[in-house]
Design a protein around this motif. Structure first.
Motif, PDB file in Angstrom:
ATOM      1  N   TYR A   1       1.065  -0.861   0.065  1.00 33.93           N
ATOM      2  CA  TYR A   1      -0.009  -0.265  -0.251  1.00 33.93           C
ATOM      3  C   TYR A   1       0.554   1.369  -0.221  1.00 33.93           C
ATOM      4  CZ  TYR A   1      -1.455   3.410   3.094  1.00 33.93           C
ATOM      5  OH  TYR A   1      -1.883   4.955   3.567  1.00 33.93           O
TER       6      TYR A   1
ATOM      7  N   ILE B   1       1.677  11.601  -2.980  1.00 28.88           N
ATOM      8  CA  ILE B   1       0.831  13.037  -2.709  1.00 28.88           C
ATOM      9  C   ILE B   1       2.147  14.006  -3.773  1.00 28.88           C
ATOM     10  CG2 ILE B   1       1.021  15.068  -0.775  1.00 28.88           C
ATOM     11  CD1 ILE B   1       1.530  12.516   0.691  1.00 28.88           C
TER      12      ILE B   1
ATOM     13  N   ILE C   1       4.697   7.119   0.434  1.00 23.80           N
ATOM     14  CA  ILE C   1       4.582   6.782   1.820  1.00 23.80           C
ATOM     15  C   ILE C   1       3.690   5.703   1.527  1.00 23.80           C
ATOM     16  CG2 ILE C   1       4.662   7.402   4.337  1.00 23.80           C
ATOM     17  CD1 ILE C   1       4.577   9.959   4.030  1.00 23.80           C
TER      18      ILE C   1
ATOM     19  N   ARG D   1       8.205 -14.242   7.256  1.00 24.01           N
ATOM     20  CA  ARG D   1       7.127 -12.997   7.626  1.00 24.01           C
ATOM     21  C   ARG D   1       8.051 -11.624   7.252  1.00 24.01           C
ATOM     22  NH1 ARG D   1       2.139 -14.484  11.779  1.00 24.01           N
ATOM     23  NH2 ARG D   1       1.414 -16.099  10.866  1.00 24.01           N
TER      24      ARG D   1
ATOM     25  N   SER E   1      11.026 -11.713  10.233  1.00 24.34           N
ATOM     26  CA  SER E   1      10.731 -13.139  11.601  1.00 24.34           C
ATOM     27  C   SER E   1      12.285 -13.828  11.429  1.00 24.34           C
ATOM     28  CB  SER E   1       9.824 -14.183  10.362  1.00 24.34           C
ATOM     29  OG  SER E   1       9.917 -14.493   9.286  1.00 24.34           O
TER      30      SER E   1
ATOM     31  N   LEU F   1      -0.298  17.783   6.973  1.00 23.11           N
ATOM     32  CA  LEU F   1      -0.851  16.729   5.904  1.00 23.11           C
ATOM     33  C   LEU F   1      -0.166  15.233   6.452  1.00 23.11           C
ATOM     34  CD1 LEU F   1      -3.892  15.465   5.713  1.00 23.11           C
ATOM     35  CD2 LEU F   1      -3.282  16.683   3.398  1.00 23.11           C
ATOM     36  N   TYR F   2       1.192  15.857   5.700  1.00 24.34           N
ATOM     37  CA  TYR F   2       1.920  14.538   5.447  1.00 24.34           C
ATOM     38  C   TYR F   2       2.114  13.969   6.715  1.00 24.34           C
ATOM     39  CZ  TYR F   2       2.202  17.632   1.776  1.00 24.34           C
ATOM     40  OH  TYR F   2       1.873  18.366   0.107  1.00 24.34           O
TER      41      TYR F   2
ATOM     42  N   LEU G   1      -0.181  11.849   7.385  1.00 26.55           N
ATOM     43  CA  LEU G   1      -0.833  10.459   6.722  1.00 26.55           C
ATOM     44  C   LEU G   1       0.222   9.305   6.917  1.00 26.55           C
ATOM     45  CD1 LEU G   1      -1.828  12.213   3.259  1.00 26.55           C
ATOM     46  CD2 LEU G   1      -2.550  10.316   4.339  1.00 26.55           C
ATOM     47  N   PHE G   2       1.559  10.188   7.686  1.00 21.42           N
ATOM     48  CA  PHE G   2       2.579   8.967   7.119  1.00 21.42           C
ATOM     49  C   PHE G   2       2.441   8.354   8.630  1.00 21.42           C
ATOM     50  CE2 PHE G   2       7.073   8.260   9.342  1.00 21.42           C
ATOM     51  CZ  PHE G   2       7.705   7.615   7.931  1.00 21.42           C
TER      52      PHE G   2
ATOM     53  N   ILE H   1      -0.575   7.631  10.196  1.00 20.51           N
ATOM     54  CA  ILE H   1      -1.338   6.195   9.513  1.00 20.51           C
ATOM     55  C   ILE H   1      -0.604   5.329   9.130  1.00 20.51           C
ATOM     56  CG2 ILE H   1      -2.892   6.100   8.184  1.00 20.51           C
ATOM     57  CD1 ILE H   1      -4.236   8.787   8.939  1.00 20.51           C
ATOM     58  N   SER H   2       0.315   5.604   8.331  1.00 18.00           N
ATOM     59  CA  SER H   2       0.837   4.669   7.351  1.00 18.00           C
ATOM     60  C   SER H   2       1.522   3.580   8.305  1.00 18.00           C
ATOM     61  CB  SER H   2       1.725   4.836   6.089  1.00 18.00           C
ATOM     62  OG  SER H   2       1.364   5.884   5.472  1.00 18.00           O
ATOM     63  N   ILE H   3       2.333   4.286   9.062  1.00 16.66           N
ATOM     64  CA  ILE H   3       3.168   3.298  10.409  1.00 16.66           C
ATOM     65  C   ILE H   3       2.627   3.269  10.835  1.00 16.66           C
ATOM     66  CG2 ILE H   3       4.725   3.596  12.415  1.00 16.66           C
ATOM     67  CD1 ILE H   3       5.958   4.252   9.324  1.00 16.66           C
TER      68      ILE H   3
ATOM     69  N   PHE I   1       1.001  -0.026  10.124  1.00 19.81           N
ATOM     70  CA  PHE I   1       1.856  -1.711   9.552  1.00 19.81           C
ATOM     71  C   PHE I   1       1.013  -2.170  11.084  1.00 19.81           C
ATOM     72  CE2 PHE I   1       5.392   0.059   9.754  1.00 19.81           C
ATOM     73  CZ  PHE I   1       5.853  -0.976  10.266  1.00 19.81           C
TER      74      PHE I   1
ATOM     75  N   SER J   1      -0.581  -3.768  12.280  1.00 17.55           N
ATOM     76  CA  SER J   1      -1.151  -5.356  12.408  1.00 17.55           C
ATOM     77  C   SER J   1      -0.714  -6.601  12.812  1.00 17.55           C
ATOM     78  CB  SER J   1      -1.351  -4.923  10.375  1.00 17.55           C
ATOM     79  OG  SER J   1      -0.255  -4.772  10.111  1.00 17.55           O
ATOM     80  N   CYS J   2       0.426  -5.990  12.760  1.00 18.32           N
ATOM     81  CA  CYS J   2       1.527  -6.481  13.134  1.00 18.32           C
ATOM     82  C   CYS J   2       2.535  -6.267  14.588  1.00 18.32           C
ATOM     83  CB  CYS J   2       2.639  -7.138  12.244  1.00 18.32           C
ATOM     84  SG  CYS J   2       3.527  -5.326  11.897  1.00 18.32           S
TER      85      CYS J   2
ATOM     86  N   GLU K   1       4.602  -7.542  17.788  1.00 15.05           N
ATOM     87  CA  GLU K   1       5.728  -8.480  17.956  1.00 15.05           C
ATOM     88  C   GLU K   1       5.590  -9.944  17.680  1.00 15.05           C
ATOM     89  OE1 GLU K   1       9.690  -8.356  18.609  1.00 15.05           O
ATOM     90  OE2 GLU K   1       9.118  -6.385  17.575  1.00 15.05           O
TER      91      GLU K   1
ATOM     92  N   TYR L   1       3.820 -11.476  15.430  1.00 17.68           N
ATOM     93  CA  TYR L   1       3.660 -11.491  13.827  1.00 17.68           C
ATOM     94  C   TYR L   1       5.064 -12.605  13.005  1.00 17.68           C
ATOM     95  CZ  TYR L   1       3.379 -11.185   9.341  1.00 17.68           C
ATOM     96  OH  TYR L   1       2.537 -11.393   7.998  1.00 17.68           O
ATOM     97  N   PHE L   2       6.064 -11.597  14.482  1.00 16.52           N
ATOM     98  CA  PHE L   2       7.334 -12.847  13.727  1.00 16.52           C
ATOM     99  C   PHE L   2       7.544 -13.696  14.342  1.00 16.52           C
ATOM    100  CE2 PHE L   2       7.339  -8.154  12.887  1.00 16.52           C
ATOM    101  CZ  PHE L   2       7.758  -7.760  11.045  1.00 16.52           C
TER     102      PHE L   2
END
Lengths: 1030, 499
Positions: A512, A516, A532, A577, A605, B3-4, B7-8, B10-12, B15, B18-19, B21, B23-24
């Protein structure tokens, strides 16, 4: 009725509301007046646009604004901007792009970027050029076409694996294969390794040098490829992460185009034939020391001369067959402005030149592109591949050596007795398996079903803001079956051996990014964009293997038909992973200076948690110096010039489960676990490669001549070396650790030229040149040599590197020598003395340079296109010849009755004095056949400085002209072609084909190229076929 | 710019949430157990089995010809004539000891500490002492502290330590183990059926430890000074606390089943079956007259240990000579006797050996009658182990009393009996070297045929040690002592040099 009226009214009102629109139509043609389809036509700074149809026509709603600008753009042509004014019809003649200013290439994540903005070298190969070669494995179609890219196929058999290495070896023991990316989605290019089989646990093992499983990128249908971009440096990795540390092969597949539905059909019929066979002597019979002995196991040809009138059979030639292949492709494509589709099917039925080998492949693919509304669009592809591949064993277990060894006085093709059981040249012999029996009765099959789904969603809520998300699944199952027949040499002590491994790979990818585009600055001179994003890769491979022995019922090859007591099973799950977060900044100044900065952090991982996060940056600068005012005057001569430089870093993780050793069951003890051979690596950290690249691109004489030159240098430190051999006193045999440093540098040149271009005739040249150097800078501890045991194929020569030397060397033994370098001779028998104290460098496979030269001639509707592949230098180990020599089969053994004296000095104590004793002891090889291996040890069969010129492929085609097609009323395009592959080889190599690779692509590190041991030569192939479009 | 940043962020976050520790946490194989996943009760069996079936098997295999128990059908076989593999370091007790056997014992010691189970620590130490002893007795200086210890990162160039240090360590490990076996432990040794040696009986393990201690102290008979000076009283003391009946013999019993690993390695179906072609002439002839009498008195063990030749009778192949054109059917095969049937046992240490050690120590300390008594107990124990009938045993013992008696009894008698009792045990090579391969001790012992004359030119030159494996030479040469075959194969080990 009322309702309808209302609707019309509403529509009318609606139109009124946005009103101020008018219909603009037109036609786009090229300079020859031929309509050009697929040209994009849009109104600048709006989302209104379309593409031209088959007749080059377009129609779109334009704002009723005379200031509006109509943009007409197409790849390879100059973009034109026309002010609408009051005109409603525009007839546009496209002008070919001579400056390459607007060339667009697909880079990482499927992002299209202007080539001029890139700080690194990038090469694009058109799908058509690859498909034209008619190779099943499209990787082979890349050979010779790109500077810095080395493609090595293990054999010309269908389903043979091909390895591709970009810019030399960057990993000593790991994979050096680039990442394969299809439409932005990384796909697996794995090659099954024999370690997954249950029998590899039980002792009836076979190794990567004895089999050859396909590299799975071969599943891609070449006919579906639109273009292939090779990203050579680790710059690619900034966006793809560590998987692309060895470069990336970025494939864009075909999409439907707006307009009338099209049907394209093509076919190809091919015949492959082996034309070169090793020459063997047929003067002396079997035996030893000059005495004939035709015993059961006696396959040394050092006997007395054959009797007059002995009948000989050409077993080698009788064995190989002409192999016929047919391939059919069909695709349907079309769509509207808002959505396009393409579905295609392809079926290949290929035979191999070795009987019973073959490949049947079915590809089904679909691609749908849809624009939901002004800010949301999607691109979805789904495809299925089924590949059914029958192969044969290779190397020491393969047919070629056994054919040569088989007594020529016996007809090997008669491999069965009248009763249908195995016939041998003598009573049952263990010495050699009849190759006819081998290929007809043993089974070696892999059957793959593969599904790939790739979904991309793009949202652009604001003009300066775009979100691109992608989800991909690459799922495949391969069933590998190996059966040694109960009468076969390998199988007979076990009543036959059955081995099957089902390998299921499931790779998930989520990518993803947000893009910008801030407003332009300084009079629109400075533009920037920022991306980003993040990516998650989840790899999972599970293998379930079963093995058994002693088939109960005949001719039924299943584990259920083997003796229960012999069953063995082996499971292996590999999970890995990876998560990455990245950002990039592109900035340009006045179309002249471009800067790209990237940064990425990966989490893997496979590394210890304390070391599993690592960051790496890159920077690239491109300077279009022809944009300088001072140089604008000479555009007729130098139309485009660019200087570029980049520096990039990339990390690499380890293979899964490298940190902690695990236990295995021991087959030599009564029970309980012990350790496997690999020790713990608790402090493993990522390896880091830093690369520098400098280049210049020039376009001269209105693009009639183009030059692209690159120098690169990359250094990898903290190499994660797998299977580094240890002092056993450590407690383990092998270990994975950060060890050593390697360095690669190279020069790459690409040149394109159009010496002749007239209306009816044109001649285009595309040339590339590659030169690489490498060095193993250091290894840990006392280790002075690194080698991969899979490459230790035959005798005392292996692919090994020594510190300070190149990465591509052979190591072996040398003779003992005196201080002057003269060979020392044993005074008691006159034989040279082999120094077995150390493995030293005895050859280097790295060529001085390689070159690819593509010429394309067009005359009216005919075209001729051929690729010549040159290689200068680089050594090849002709192990086959050593084998034949020590077996008394090589023709060089014919003068065996003449005693000879080996050149050298006696090791009599005077060897290092001023007056060494020259050897004067004659050797009688006829009566001492074992002396052959003493005077011709393995390393003397490394043939030095092997050159070749190879006609890789040549295609002659005829396109039916439009005038003919129009008369048919239904044909849109039609062409016929003849393609020849590997038709011609000129080399100073004494063996069959120096392109030999003794291993499969499953072997990591420096690979098995340049090892010729029972390898088949590449067959000559001839294809004829046609392409039609409706 | 806010804004940037947003957004940055949010990106960080997208993920990282979603993951987390874990996760690995996919880097441990789930299809094979790993170091961290097993408790000691699941490791003890592997540790014992590998001590016997890898390390000891290989140690025995490589010296089978050196000590002239067995002879191969080919002439000048490497271990018999001391050539080829022995001179190039392609000889593999090293790998079997360090790679297959020792790491398991390191795990037992480590896991014993982790799980507060001193009994496991003790077993790890006993097995470790056993393997280290076997290894140093073939090589001399060996790697000791810097091999795998389950905790530290691997040292890839481990240093070598002197044999003297190794001997001190062996004694230390055994002493510690003996103490720890008396401590309480939450986990029994045989809780998972893994103690295939002693079924979880600490007392038996202690006796085993004392026996090994006696064995190693007994090697020191040429040492007269220092911490490790020869001390017969200490040997006798250890032996008295050692294995005290055949029931306590340390052995692995094979089942003789279909699986190869269920067969005694040197038996017909074992993985080492081809390493023991025939019994040697020396061994067979020795058994035909094991009391070395003018009128030979056949040892009742002959027909139990040695199979009859196909063409009848009991005949061994002369070591180093090979069949030399004669028919194999004239000779007694290596496979098939008491020690080499599919369901035979591999013996680590027996009651009879302990008695012979005790006999030697008593003899050397002047207690001849004690020695003579132990000698006879040892013989009886070995014969009972072999299943010799009690009448035959009594007859043999009476013969000894009648012909030799305490007055004529000496070291030779003890060593001959120990040689016969320790078939297939690498310990025999230690004894032979301690006795300087003397034919006064071993009547009829001769240098093998086709002996490697370039390294062993003189009639009294005998092989003294093994070469380090070539891997050491390639990868650890800075630490490795001189590995020139002319030196290594001929230089007596530390314990064999009088001081």
């Amino acid at each position: 009725m009322k309702k309808r009226l209302l609707l019309i009214l509403l529509c009318f009102l609606g139109m009124q509301a946005f009103a101020q629109e008018r219909m603009v139509t037109g036609k786009v043609i090229d300079k020859e007046g031929i309509p050009v389809a697929g040209v994009s036509v849009y109104i600048k700074n709006t989302n209104k646009g379309t593409v031209t149809d088959m007749d080059g026509k377009f129609a779109l709603n334009a704002p009723d604004n005379s200031e509006a600008i109509l943009v007409i753009s197409s790849l390879g042509f100059d973009t034109q901007e026309l002010t609408l004014g009051t005109k409603n019809t525009f007839n546009v003649t496209l002008v070919e792009n001579l400056e390459g200013l607007d060339e667009v290439v697909v880079t990482a994540l499927g992002i299209k970027r202007e080539k001029k903005a890139l700080g690194y070298s990038v090469t694009e190969v058109k799908g058509a050029a690859i498909a034209e070669t008619q190779r099943e494995n499209f990787v082979n179609g890349l050979a010779g076409r790109v500077a810095g890219v080395e493609v090595n196929s293990t054999s010309g058999l269908p389903g043979a694996s091909s390895s591709i290495v970009i810019r030399g070896i960057s990993s000593l023991s790991g994979s050096n294969q680039p990442l394969f990316v299809v439409d932005g989605l990384p796909i697996s290019n794995s090659t099954t390794s024999t370690s997954i089989f249950a029998s590899s646990v039980s002792g009836t093992s076979f190794e990567n040098r004895g089999v050859d499983f396909t590299n799975r990128a071969a599943d891609i249908n070449p006919e579906d490829i639109e273009s292939v971009t090779i990203l050579k440096g680790p710059e690619a990795a900034a966006l793809y992460g560590i998987e692309a540390a060895s470069g990336a092969v970025v494939i864009t597949t075909k999409r439907g185009k707006a307009g009338k539905a099209r049907i394209d059909y093509s076919n190809s019929f091919r015949v492959d034939r082996i034309v070169e066979y090793p020459d063997i002597q047929q003067t002396y019979d079997r035996g030893a020391n000059g005495y004939t002995n035709e015993g059961n196991e006696e396959l040394y040809y050092f006997g007395e001369p054959y009797a007059e009138g002995t009948q000989f059979y050409d077993n080698v030639k009788n064995f190989f067959q002409d192999a016929y292949t047919q391939k059919h492709n069909i695709s349907f494509s079309g769509g509207s402005e808002k959505s396009q589709y393409r579905i295609s099917a392809s079926h290949t039925d290929a035979e191999g030149f070795v009987p019973t080998t073959g490949l049947e492949k079915l590809n089904l693919s679909s691609a749908i592109t849809a624009e939901f509304n002004d800010f949301l669009s999607a691109d979805v592809t789904f495809d299925y591949t089924r590949s059914d591949n029958d192969q044969t064993f290779r190397g020491s277990g393969g047919p070629l050596l056994h054919l040569l060894l088989w007594p020529s006085t016996d007809d090997a093709s008669n491999y069965l007795t009248p009763g249908g059981t195995r016939r041998d040249y003598a009573d049952y012999s263990n010495a050699v398996e009849n190759p006819f029996f081998n290929v007809n009765k043993n089974i070696f099959n892999s059957l793959t079903d593969r599904y790939k789904l790739n979904t991309q969603l793009t949202a652009s809520p604001l003009k300066w803001l775009k979100f691109v998300g992608q989800v991909g699944v690459d799922y495949f199952t391969t069933k590998n079956t190996i059966v040694r027949h109960p009468e076969s040499n390998t199988g007979k002590d076990y009543g036959g051996i059955f081995d099957q491994a089902l390998v299921t790979t499931r790779n998930l990818t989520f990518q993803y990014y947000t893009q910008i585009t801030p407003p332009k600055l300084f009079n629109d001179k400075i533009t920037t964009d920022i991306k980003i994003g993040s990516a998650v890769y989840d790899y999972n491979t599970f293998s379930a293997a079963a093995g058994g022995q002693d088939f109960q019922a005949p001719d039924l090859w299943s584990i259920n038909n083997t003796d229960l007591a012999t069953h063995r099973a082996f499971n292996n799950l590999t999970e890995r992973r990876l998560v990455g977060a990245f950002a990039s900044l592109n900035a340009s100044y006045d179309n002249m200076l471009y800067l790209t900065l990237t940064g990425r952090n990966d989490w893997s991982s496979t590394l210890p948690k304390k070391n599993n996060s690592f960051f790496y940056p890159s920077a690239g600068l491109s300077f279009i110096f022809t944009e300088l005012e001072a140089l604008k005057g000479i555009k007729d001569v130098l139309s485009y010039g660019k200087l570029r430089a980049s520096v990039a870093q990339v990390g690499k993780d380890a293979r899964p489960y490298s940190i902690r050793p695990f236990y295995t069951n021991s087959l030599t003890t009564g029970g309980g676990f012990r350790y496997g051979f690999t020790g713990p690596s608790l402090d493993l950290k990522p390896e880091m490669t830093t690369s520098y690249e400098y280049g210049i691109e020039l376009k001269l004489f209105k693009n009639r001549l183009g030059i692209d030159a690159t120098y690169f240098n990359k250094k990898s430190v903290d190499q994660i070396v797998q299977n580094l051999r240890l002092s056993y006193a450590t407690g383990f045999v092998l270990m994975t650790f950060n060890a050593g440093e390697i360095q690669n540098e190279g020069i790459e040149l690409q040149l394109n030229a159009t010496p002749i271009e007239t209306d009816n005739f044109s001649w285009d040249i595309l040339a590339n040149y590659t030169k690489n150097w490498s060095e193993l800078v250091s290894l840990p501890g006392d280790v002075s040599e690194f080698y991969n045991s899979d490459t230790w194929l035959y005798g005392n020569v292996r692919v090994g590197s020594r510190v300070g030397g190149s990465l591509t060397t052979f190591t072996g033994y040398d003779f003992e020598r005196n201080e002057q370098g003269e060979v020392l001779i044993n005074p008691s028998n006159g034989l040279p003395i082999l120094d077995t104290s150390e493995w030293i460098v005895v050859g280097d496979r790295n060529p001085d340079f390689t070159m690819g030269l593509t010429n394309t001639f067009r005359y009216k509707d005919f075209s001729l296109n051929f690729l010549l592949d040159f290689r200068v230098g680089g050594d090849v180990y002709n192990a086959t010849e050593h084998y034949l020599t020590t077996r008394g089969l090589s023709k060089r053994t014919l003068d065996r009755e003449t005693p000879r004296i080996v050149t050298g000095v006696l090791k009599d104590g005077n060897e290092n004095t001023g007056t060494p004793t020259d050897n004067n002891i004659p050797i009688d090889l006829y009566r001492n056949s074992s002396y052959w291996s003493s005077i011709y040890p393995h390393q003397s069969f490394i043939e030095k400085d092997i050159n070749w010129v190879r006609l890789r492929d040549v295609t002659f085609s005829y396109n039916f002209p439009g005038s003919v097609l129009e008369r048919t009323k239904f044909l849109r395009t039609a062409s016929v072609f003849v393609t020849g592959t590997d038709l011609f080889l000129l080399t100073n190599y004494s063996g069959l084909d120096p392109v030999a690779n003794g291993n499969s692509a499953a072997v990591g590190g420096a690979g098995g190229a340049g090892l010729d041991y029972g390898n088949f030569p590449l067959p000559r192939g001839l294809n004829i076929g046609m392409r039609v479009g409706f | 710019m806010k804004l940037y940043k947003y957004l940055f962020a949010i990106s960080i976050i997208a993920f990282t949430t979603s993951c987390s520790e874990d996760y690995f946490d996919v880097n441990g194989s789930v299809t094979a157990p790993t170091t961290t996943s097993l408790a000691p009760q699941y490791r003890i069996q592997g540790a014992i089995e590998n001590t016997v079936a890898t390390a000891q098997y290989r140690g025995a295999r490589e010296v089978l010809g050196v000590v002239q128990y067995g002879s191969q059908n080919t002439a000048a076989y490497y271990s018999e004539s001391w050539n080829t593999f022995l001179t190039t370091g392609s000889y593999f007790l090293w790998q079997n000891a360090y790679v297959y056997a020792l790491p398991n014992t390191a795990d037992l010691i480590y896991l014993g500490k982790q799980y507060n189970a001193p009994n496991y620590e003790a077993v790890g130490k006993i097995l470790r002492a056993y393997i280290l002893g076997m290894t140093t007795d073939q090589y001399g200086d060996i790697v000791l502290d810097e091999t795998y210890d389950s905790e530290s990162s691997l040292n890839i160039t481990p240093k070598f330590q002197t044999q003297q240090e190794v001997y001190s360590r062996i004694i230390q490990l055994l002493d510690e183990a003996i103490v720890q076996l008396d401590e309480a432990s939450p986990i029994g040794l045989n809780d998972e059926g893994g103690d295939v040696l002693y079924g979880g009986d600490h007392e038996k393990w202690k006796k085993f430890a004392y026996s090994i201690k006696a064995r190693y102290l007994n090697h020191l008979n040429k040492k007269s000074s220092g911490e490790l000076a020869y001390n017969p009283q200490a040997i006798i003391e250890a032996a008295e606390k050692g294995i005290s009946s055949n029931d306590l013999n340390a052995l692995i019993q094979y089942g003789g089943g279909e699986m190869e690993n269920d067969n005694q390695p040197f038996s017909e179906s074992g993985y080492g079956s081809s390493r023991f072609d025939y019994f040697s002439d020396f061994f067979v002839e020795l058994l035909k007259n094991s009391l070395d009498l003018e009128t030979p008195y056949e040892d009742p063990r002959l027909t139990i240990i040695v199979p009859e030749a196909v063409n009848g009778g009991y005949h061994g192949v002369v070591t180093g000579r090979g069949l030399n054109g004669e028919s194999g059917d004239d000779f007694s095969l290596g496979n098939g006797g008491f020690y080499t049937q599919p369901n035979s046992s591999t013996y680590m240490m027996t009651f009879s050996e302990v008695k012979f050690i005790e006999a030697e120590a008593k003899f050397r300390s002047g207690d001849k009658s004690g020695a003579y008594a132990d000698y006879k107990i040892g013989i009886r124990a070995d014969m009972e182990k072999l299943g010799v009938g009690s009448d035959e045993i009594n007859a043999y013992i009476q013969k000894i009393d009648a012909t030799i008696g305490e007055s004529n009894f000496g070291l030779s008698e003890i060593m001959i009996q120990k040689y016969i009792a320790n078939v297939l045990n690498p310990e025999t090579w230690v004894d032979m070297r301690r006795m300087d391969y003397s034919s006064d001790i071993y009547p009829g012992l001769k240098r093998p045929e086709n002996v490697n004359l370039s390294i062993f030119p003189n009639d009294n030159d005998w092989i003294q040690a093994m070469m380090y494996e070539y891997n050491e030479e390639d990868r650890n040469y800075e630490n490795m002592p001189n590995n020139d075959p002319y030196i290594r194969l001929t230089t007596p080990l530390w314990w064999n040099v009088a001081d």
